[in-house]
Design an enzyme around this catalytic site. Structure first.
Site, PDB file in Angstrom:
ATOM      1  N   LYS A   1      33.290  45.655  36.952  1.00 53.79           N
ATOM      2  CA  LYS A   1      34.368  44.702  37.223  1.00 53.79           C
ATOM      3  C   LYS A   1      34.212  44.019  38.581  1.00 53.79           C
ATOM      4  CE  LYS A   1      36.565  44.097  34.474  1.00 53.79           C
ATOM      5  NZ  LYS A   1      36.210  43.285  33.277  1.00 53.79           N
TER       6      LYS A   1
ATOM      7  N   GLY B   1      31.727  41.477  38.928  1.00 48.88           N
ATOM      8  CA  GLY B   1      31.178  40.143  38.667  1.00 48.88           C
ATOM      9  C   GLY B   1      29.719  40.197  38.245  1.00 48.88           C
ATOM     10  N   THR B   2      29.283  41.356  37.741  1.00 42.57           N
ATOM     11  CA  THR B   2      27.867  41.513  37.387  1.00 42.57           C
ATOM     12  C   THR B   2      27.463  40.638  36.201  1.00 42.57           C
ATOM     13  OG1 THR B   2      28.389  43.444  36.001  1.00 42.57           O
ATOM     14  CG2 THR B   2      27.760  43.853  38.294  1.00 42.57           C
TER      15      THR B   2
ATOM     16  N   ARG C   1      33.379  43.970  45.243  1.00 42.30           N
ATOM     17  CA  ARG C   1      34.640  43.223  45.212  1.00 42.30           C
ATOM     18  C   ARG C   1      35.721  44.065  45.881  1.00 42.30           C
ATOM     19  NH1 ARG C   1      37.362  41.979  39.313  1.00 42.30           N
ATOM     20  NH2 ARG C   1      39.016  40.526  39.935  1.00 42.30           N
TER      21      ARG C   1
ATOM     22  N   SER D   1      41.604  45.512  37.948  1.00 45.67           N
ATOM     23  CA  SER D   1      40.849  44.859  36.889  1.00 45.67           C
ATOM     24  C   SER D   1      40.260  45.884  35.925  1.00 45.67           C
ATOM     25  CB  SER D   1      39.727  44.012  37.501  1.00 45.67           C
ATOM     26  OG  SER D   1      38.963  43.374  36.503  1.00 45.67           O
TER      27      SER D   1
ATOM     28  N   LYS E   1      36.651  38.088  29.939  1.00 41.79           N
ATOM     29  CA  LYS E   1      36.548  37.936  31.389  1.00 41.79           C
ATOM     30  C   LYS E   1      37.735  37.126  31.898  1.00 41.79           C
ATOM     31  CE  LYS E   1      32.659  40.047  31.152  1.00 41.79           C
ATOM     32  NZ  LYS E   1      32.544  41.439  31.589  1.00 41.79           N
ATOM     33  N   GLY E   2      38.242  37.507  33.072  1.00 42.71           N
ATOM     34  CA  GLY E   2      39.356  36.772  33.657  1.00 42.71           C
ATOM     35  C   GLY E   2      40.696  37.088  33.012  1.00 42.71           C
TER      36      GLY E   2
ATOM     37  N   THR F   1      44.464  38.411  32.563  1.00 46.11           N
ATOM     38  CA  THR F   1      45.618  38.421  33.462  1.00 46.11           C
ATOM     39  C   THR F   1      45.988  39.862  33.806  1.00 46.11           C
ATOM     40  OG1 THR F   1      46.471  36.393  32.459  1.00 46.11           O
ATOM     41  CG2 THR F   1      48.024  37.718  33.740  1.00 46.11           C
TER      42      THR F   1
END
EC number: 2.8.2.-
Length: 396
Positions: free
Chosen positions: A152, A154-155, A233, A241, A358-359, A361
């Protein structure tokens, strides 16, 4: 005298001379036509499949001819031109087919690996392992670079961005070799890799390597020169996340607040929960530095990967020793998703964003719990900044 009786012969007439010349020319022409006919028969016989062969055999001759041509181009150019431009053109359709089965619209769990027995059955001969094939189509090599973490962080985005580079070939699915599948052996691992030409880099990404205690020693045993990339991150945001992803699969799990603490009253953080433990980056890095020098590890900011993807990709390309081909012109910011997307993905002419998984909420978390987590992570973050020589700004 007898000699006086010998008379002088008349020279041959011009008509006889002309006929002789015409006959000679006709004979030469006949020999020439016979030679051409023989050559034509030989070529036809040599290129035709044997009697009874299928159309598949005929196609094989065409493929071999094409591959032979590519090999000659590869040798003439010393591999440089073919690597940088020819490979992308040559494999565009192949890569498009790979995208069909490795589309990031699917959850990462759907990018399944083949079973070991199937991979082993297609194992290449050790004689050709890691070498360029005679036809110049490249070969499967063990990876020279790995994206080892973090989950989590951004890989997936980093891998998809890097695959735009013509000198990078990467596996779409996560092999999990150095944590779950190590018993299958290096040949099984090699067979999972895409074929590469001389000068190209083979890569894979499995974020759980960073927190796997045995991974550094195992990777070092494969190659001490392996380059390692870690996307990090803000550990608090990362933990939320991580929880959000689990919640999407298991809606009945306890709340984030209850999982965070061993005892909510005392405020003692439960570091055995993986969502919390992964974010203690300094602790995990200590383990890696026992096997790899800091110069072989690059830390990528997950936040800057969103705010300045070209800048972070520039650092990665420099680290890998590659020309900076991926630049600002490759990205556009998707306001709906809230992160950058590729204008043109590898092997496609269409814009490409990461999938719906991905992304997500994030749920609303009690601000007091968030602040308690920030206080918990602060000393670990400070140590991590000192170890890496880079300030990530998570405690501002």
């Amino acid at each position: 005298m007898a000699f006086s009786r010998i008379t002088k012969l008349d020279p041959p007439s011009r008509g006889i001379f002309r006929k002789a010349v015409v006959m000679l020319c006709s004979l030469l022409a006949s020999f020439f036509l016979l030679h051409l006919l023989t050559e034509s028969c030989t070529t036809t016989t040599g290129n035709s499949p044997p009697r009874g062969s299928s159309s598949r055999t005929a196609g094989l001759f065409e493929d071999l001819s094409s591959l032979r041509t590519k090999r000659l181009v590869y040798e003439w150019t010393g591999g440089s031109e073919l690597n940088r431009y020819g490979t992308a053109a040559r494999t565009s359709q192949v890569l498009a087919d790979e995208r069909a089965t490795q589309d990031s619209e699917l959850p990462e769990e759907a990018l399944a690996l083949p079973p070991p027995d199937l991979v082993v059955s297609r194992r290449v001969s050790p004689r050709f392992a890691g070498k360029v094939s005679p036809l110049g189509e490249g070969s499967k090599k063990l990876p020279q670079a790995l994206i080892i973490g973090v989950k989590k962080g951004g890989t997936r985005a980093l891998l998809e961005f890097l695959r735009v580079h013509p000198d990078i070939r990467a596996v779409g699915a996560e092999p999990h070799f150095f944590d779950r599948n190590y018993h299958n052996g290096l040949e099984w691992y090699r067979e999972l890799m895409p074929k590469t030409l001389e000068g190209q880099i083979t890569m894979e990404k499995t974020p759980s390597y960073f927190v796997t205690r045995e991974a550094p020693a195992r990777i070092s045993a494969m190659s001490r020169n392996t380059k390692l990339i870690v996307v990090v991150r803000d550990p608090v945001t990362r933990a939320i996340s991580d929880y959000t992803q689990t919640l999407s699969k298991k809606p009945d799990i306890p709340s984030f607040e209850s999982l965070t603490f061993k005892n909510r009253t005392t405020g003692l953080i439960d570091t055995s929960w993986s969502a919390i433990q992964i974010g203690i980056y300094a602790k995990h890095l200590d383990n890696w530095l026992q096997y790899f020098p800091m110069e072989q590890i690059l830390f990528v900011s997950g936040e800057r990967l969103i705010s300045d993807p070209a800048g972070e990709l520039g650092r990665v390309q420099d680290f890998l020793g590659l020309k900076r081909i991926i630049t600002d012109k490759h990205f556009y910011f998707n306001q709906t998703k809230g992160f950058p997307c590729l204008k043109k993905a590898e092997g496609s002419s269409k814009p490409h964003c990461l999938g719906k998984t991905k992304g997500r909420t994030h749920p609303n978390i009690d601000p007091e719990v968030v602040q308690r987590l920030r206080d918990f992570y602060r000393p670990f973050n400070m140590k991590f900044y000192q170890m890496t020589g880079r300030f990530f700004g998570w405690d501002d």
